[in-house]
Design a protein around this motif. Structure first.
Motif, PDB file in Angstrom:
ATOM      1  N   CYS A  18      68.150  46.669 113.090  1.00  0.00           N
ATOM      2  CA  CYS A  18      69.216  47.219 113.902  1.00  0.00           C
ATOM      3  C   CYS A  18      68.764  48.537 114.524  1.00  0.00           C
ATOM      4  CB  CYS A  18      70.491  47.427 113.096  1.00  0.00           C
ATOM      5  SG  CYS A  18      70.486  48.872 112.016  1.00  0.00           S
ATOM      6  N   VAL A  19      69.490  48.929 115.527  1.00  0.00           N
ATOM      7  CA  VAL A  19      69.347  50.258 116.112  1.00  0.00           C
ATOM      8  C   VAL A  19      70.691  50.944 115.921  1.00  0.00           C
ATOM      9  CG1 VAL A  19      69.149  51.547 118.279  1.00  0.00           C
ATOM     10  CG2 VAL A  19      67.536  49.717 117.768  1.00  0.00           C
ATOM     11  N   ASP A  20      70.673  52.094 115.284  1.00  0.00           N
ATOM     12  CA  ASP A  20      71.881  52.895 115.105  1.00  0.00           C
ATOM     13  C   ASP A  20      71.933  53.962 116.179  1.00  0.00           C
ATOM     14  OD1 ASP A  20      72.731  51.519 112.875  1.00  0.00           O
ATOM     15  OD2 ASP A  20      71.938  52.981 111.438  1.00  0.00           O
ATOM     16  N   LEU A  21      73.045  54.011 116.886  1.00  0.00           N
ATOM     17  CA  LEU A  21      73.307  55.094 117.824  1.00  0.00           C
ATOM     18  C   LEU A  21      74.100  56.136 117.055  1.00  0.00           C
ATOM     19  CD1 LEU A  21      74.371  52.988 120.932  1.00  0.00           C
ATOM     20  CD2 LEU A  21      72.088  53.798 120.319  1.00  0.00           C
ATOM     21  N   PHE A  29      73.621  62.885 121.137  1.00  0.00           N
ATOM     22  CA  PHE A  29      73.353  61.535 120.648  1.00  0.00           C
ATOM     23  C   PHE A  29      71.868  61.294 120.443  1.00  0.00           C
ATOM     24  CE2 PHE A  29      77.489  61.366 122.500  1.00  0.00           C
ATOM     25  CZ  PHE A  29      78.189  60.474 121.718  1.00  0.00           C
ATOM     26  N   SER A  30      71.567  60.402 119.507  1.00  0.00           N
ATOM     27  CA  SER A  30      70.196  59.984 119.216  1.00  0.00           C
ATOM     28  C   SER A  30      70.250  58.534 118.747  1.00  0.00           C
ATOM     29  CB  SER A  30      69.571  60.870 118.142  1.00  0.00           C
ATOM     30  OG  SER A  30      70.284  60.735 116.920  1.00  0.00           O
ATOM     31  N   TRP A  31      69.075  57.969 118.452  1.00  0.00           N
ATOM     32  CA  TRP A  31      69.038  56.612 117.901  1.00  0.00           C
ATOM     33  C   TRP A  31      67.919  56.498 116.884  1.00  0.00           C
ATOM     34  CZ3 TRP A  31      64.660  53.648 118.542  1.00  0.00           C
ATOM     35  CH2 TRP A  31      63.798  53.985 119.583  1.00  0.00           C
ATOM     36  N   ALA A  32      68.046  55.482 116.018  1.00  0.00           N
ATOM     37  CA  ALA A  32      67.030  55.185 115.013  1.00  0.00           C
ATOM     38  C   ALA A  32      66.967  53.678 114.815  1.00  0.00           C
ATOM     39  CB  ALA A  32      67.344  55.868 113.696  1.00  0.00           C
ATOM     40  N   GLU A  33      65.756  53.148 114.640  1.00  0.00           N
ATOM     41  CA  GLU A  33      65.593  51.730 114.338  1.00  0.00           C
ATOM     42  C   GLU A  33      65.513  51.569 112.819  1.00  0.00           C
ATOM     43  OE1 GLU A  33      62.874  47.829 115.388  1.00  0.00           O
ATOM     44  OE2 GLU A  33      62.058  49.806 115.807  1.00  0.00           O
ATOM     45  N   CYS A  34      66.221  50.555 112.307  1.00  0.00           N
ATOM     46  CA  CYS A  34      66.279  50.316 110.864  1.00  0.00           C
ATOM     47  C   CYS A  34      66.012  48.843 110.578  1.00  0.00           C
ATOM     48  CB  CYS A  34      67.665  50.672 110.329  1.00  0.00           C
ATOM     49  SG  CYS A  34      68.207  52.339 110.723  1.00  0.00           S
ATOM     50  N   ASP A  63      67.731  54.236 126.283  1.00  0.00           N
ATOM     51  CA  ASP A  63      66.408  54.664 125.840  1.00  0.00           C
ATOM     52  C   ASP A  63      65.887  53.750 124.736  1.00  0.00           C
ATOM     53  OD1 ASP A  63      64.266  56.827 125.974  1.00  0.00           O
ATOM     54  OD2 ASP A  63      64.761  56.806 123.824  1.00  0.00           O
ATOM     55  N   ALA A  64      66.745  53.402 123.786  1.00  0.00           N
ATOM     56  CA  ALA A  64      66.343  52.501 122.702  1.00  0.00           C
ATOM     57  C   ALA A  64      65.958  51.141 123.270  1.00  0.00           C
ATOM     58  CB  ALA A  64      67.475  52.354 121.684  1.00  0.00           C
TER      59      ALA A  64
END
Length: 75
Positions: A18-21, A29-34, A63-64
């Motif tokens: 998943c990608v968390d916004l 805001f930012s994002w992370a891949e999990c 961006d993600a």
């Protein structure tokens, strides 16, 4: 220091990535891949943090989408 709040979690077709916004306490805001492994009860693990400093969740998502390969296959 407050942690960022996940405002949306976008899962891949398998439900294992998943990608968390996220929205920080400062409103940025930012994002992370999990990922998660079904045989591991740990839950989600962060694979990597993407860029941050976005004014909106839509900008972070865009961006993600350009950075995370599996998101190209998602609708």
């Amino acid at each position: 220091m407050k942690k960022a709040i996940v405002v949306q979690s976008i899962e891949d077709w398998s439900g294992q990535r998943c990608v968390d916004l996220r929205r920080g306490a400062d409103g940025v805001f930012s994002w992370a891949e999990c990922r998660r492994d079904p045989e591991d009860r740990h839950g989600w693990r962060v694979l990597g943090h993407g860029a941050d400093g976005f004014a909106s969740a839509d900008a972070a998502r865009a961006d993600a989408h350009g950075s995370v390969g599996w998101m190209e296959d998602e609708a």
